[in-house]
Scaffold this motif. Structure first.
Motif, short mmCIF file in Angstrom:
data_model
loop_
_atom_site.label_atom_id
_atom_site.label_comp_id
_atom_site.label_asym_id
_atom_site.label_seq_id
_atom_site.Cartn_x
_atom_site.Cartn_y
_atom_site.Cartn_z
N LEU A 192 4.31 -28.46 13.88
CA LEU A 192 4.59 -27.99 15.24
C LEU A 192 6.09 -27.93 15.49
CD1 LEU A 192 3.55 -27.21 18.05
CD2 LEU A 192 3.45 -29.66 18.60
N GLU A 250 0.87 -32.72 11.27
CA GLU A 250 0.72 -31.73 12.34
C GLU A 250 1.95 -31.71 13.25
OE1 GLU A 250 -4.05 -31.38 13.22
OE2 GLU A 250 -3.01 -33.22 13.82
N LYS A 265 4.21 -31.69 24.01
CA LYS A 265 2.92 -31.22 23.48
C LYS A 265 2.04 -32.38 23.04
CE LYS A 265 0.15 -27.85 22.22
NZ LYS A 265 -0.45 -26.94 23.22
N VAL A 283 7.94 -30.88 21.23
CA VAL A 283 6.92 -31.58 20.45
C VAL A 283 6.44 -32.81 21.21
CG1 VAL A 283 6.55 -33.01 18.40
CG2 VAL A 283 7.58 -30.75 18.17
#
Length: 549
Positions: free
Chosen positions: A490, A486, A471, A468
């Motif tokens: 994720l 979000e 990302k 995470v």
């Protein structure tokens, strides 16, 4: 704890339902079709072959679990493999399941047969093939045919096993076509039932290739091979009589010298562990969401698998997060290397007192384990590894203590160990800890796993947090910022994927482990593995190589 025990029993019940479905193979219609041909199913054949009242230790039951769904699945990869007693002899049995795509070879079918042959070679186990297969599953031929760990390796292994003096007997009890026709003929003895077929090309292919019309019996029936080609050694009327003949032949195989491992006189009642094996159900919480907080004393596991619960612990006050020591299992002398899951007090080389996390390998514990593994090899003592490991310790203090050097020492000792190694994954087995504790890549003779086993490069929680963060940084560099919601979505998605891939069934489907076992049967499984290992009299000279000191 009672709640752990209830959860474990529920997990075992779930696994048994899945196992029952797998054992149905291609389903009732396919089983009926096999019976219509006056043939038994693979599992019926295995049952008749085994000595009455003995257990079949099935290996690779979950092979291909959840795979090949676009082709209707391949339960147990369409082949049954395992260890069983035949006429008093421990044998490896490999039986094609013709109810699954006519016994055709999927990619995992070939790998499962190769794993069974590898076990047979490493332990010098007589191997019996019950052949009933249509050959390669053609839609996936590119993944079955060409590589060194694909279909052709099976025949290579037949030749190598023969050269090693490992008895191999094949009973052809159905179709045996194309490249698969070489397997039986490359073994020592060939039996064939009437109505079966053994040919490089069937009638349709012969007609298409060279325009000749012949019946299956003319091309490769039992009578032809018994009377004209001389390819088969015994022609039998049906499955029942063929299996009876096979049992008779196994009874006449000579006994070779055993391995040089110590085995004390053993009485199953007198020398049984002092504590009930069922107590093991209460140790771990099988829920993956709570697995990270499992804390228990690994001595409790050892006490339920070793004779009389007696354990000579090696350096018990030093490197306490790894337990090492000597014991007997079924009379066999063994060395045990196990992860301790309870955090331990430790005094550093500088005199600093600290608490070391359970399930983590520190420099001291790695060095202790490495030395212990050297001792076991020096004294010809088989090794048992009990995994519940988070990995090696990280951080400044760990690096300063020489954790990489100590870890390399342990991995080197495991890598070059020549005595039999048997691995049981009890809980987590993550990162380099999986390697140091003799994971699949380090040639254990057998790898078993409890339903609580989970392994990957790191735990799902750690992986999710790491991925995470990566990302988020990627998106931020692209000018997009994720909301907290979000980020949570994720992380949940990544965690779910990781949890699925670290599940023991996922590993078993890909043959990373040989069997998912009931914790209460751990001792029995290890004992069977030791009996198999004792068939091989050869132990290579131990050369540890360069150890980082």
């Amino acid at each position: 704890m009672k709640q752990h025990s209830s959860a474990m029993l529920a997990r075992l019940a779930e696994l048994r339902l899945e196992e029952g479905a797998i054992r149905e193979g291609g389903g009732k219609k396919s089983i009926e079709a096999q019976h219509t041909k006056k043939r038994l199913t693979a599992r019926e054949r295995v049952s008749l072959l085994l000595d009455a009242g003995t257990e079949f230790v099935e290996l690779g039951l979950f092979a291909a679990f959840g795979m090949y769904e676009e082709w209707g699945g391949a339960p147990s990869a369409g082949v049954v493999t395992g260890l069983g007693r035949v006429s008093g002899r421990l044998c490896m049995i490999i039986a094609n399941d013709a109810t699954v795509k006519a016994g055709a070879f999927f990619p995992m079918t070939a790998k499962k047969v190769l794993r069974a042959q590898t076990i047979a070679m490493e332990n010098r186990i007589p191997t019996l093939y019950l052949v009933d297969s249509a050959g390669v599953f053609l839609p996936l031929q590119e993944d079955v045919f060409p590589d060194q760990d694909d279909f052709g390796r099976i025949f290579r292994n037949n030749a190598v096993m023969s050269a090693m003096g490992i008895p191999q007997i094949t009973a052809i009890m159905g179709m045996c076509v194309a490249g698969g026709a070489y397997l039986p003929v490359m073994t020592d003895t060939v039996l064939m039932t009437e109505g079966s077929g053994l040919f490089l090309a069937g009638p349709a292919l012969v007609q298409a290739a060279i325009g000749q019309k012949y019946s299956a019996e003319e091309l490769g029936g039992a009578a032809m091979h018994a009377e004209i080609s001389g390819t088969v050694d015994f022609k039998e009327p049906n499955d029942h009589l063929c299996l009876a003949r096979l049992r008779s032949l196994v009874a006449k195989i000579g006994q070779r010298p055993g391995a040089p491992f110590a085995r004390a006189a053993f009485d199953a009642k007198v020398d049984a562990p002092k504590y009930a094996a069922e107590d093991l159900y209460a140790l771990l919480d099988p829920d993956p969401a709570r697995a990270a907080v499992n804390s228990y004393d690994m001595h409790e596991v050892i006490a339920r698998i070793v004779d009389r619960s007696e354990f000579d612990e090696y350096r018990p006050e030093y490197g306490r997060t790894v337990i090492c020591g000597y014991a007997h299992i079924g009379g066999f002398a063994v060395g045990i290397v196990a992860n301790q899951k309870i955090s331990q007090p430790q005094t550093s080389h500088t005199g600093e007192k600290r608490v070391e996390f359970g399930g983590v390998i520190y420099a001291e514990s790695a060095e202790k384990a490495a030395r212990f593994i050297l001792d076991c090899n020096q004294n010809l003592v088989p090794l048992i590894f009990l995994h519940d490991v988070n990995g090696f310790m990280v951080g400044r203090d760990a690096e300063w203590s020489g954790i990489i050097r100590a870890g390399a020492k342990m991995v080197t000792a495991v890598s070059n160990s020549t005595v039999p190694k048997i691995t049981v994954i009890v809980g987590g087995s993550f990162g380099a800890g999986h390697y140091a504790m003799c994971g699949k890549a380090y040639d254990p003779r057998f790898v078993f796993a409890w339903p609580t086993a989970r392994y990957a490069v790191m735990s799902g929680a750690s992986a999710a947090s790491t991925l995470v963060e990566i990302k988020v940084r990627q998106l931020e560099r692209g000018g997009r910022k994720l909301s907290d919601e979000e980020k949570k979505e994720l992380e949940a998605s990544i965690r779910a994927t990781y949890e699925e891939q670290s599940d023991c069934r996922y590993a078993a489907a890909r043959l990373w482990i040989d069997a998912v076992i009931d914790p209460a049967k751990t001792r029995d499984m290890i004992l069977t593995a030791l009996e198999a290992a004792a068939l091989n009299p050869e132990v290579a000279k131990f050369n540890p190589g360069i150890l980082q000191t």
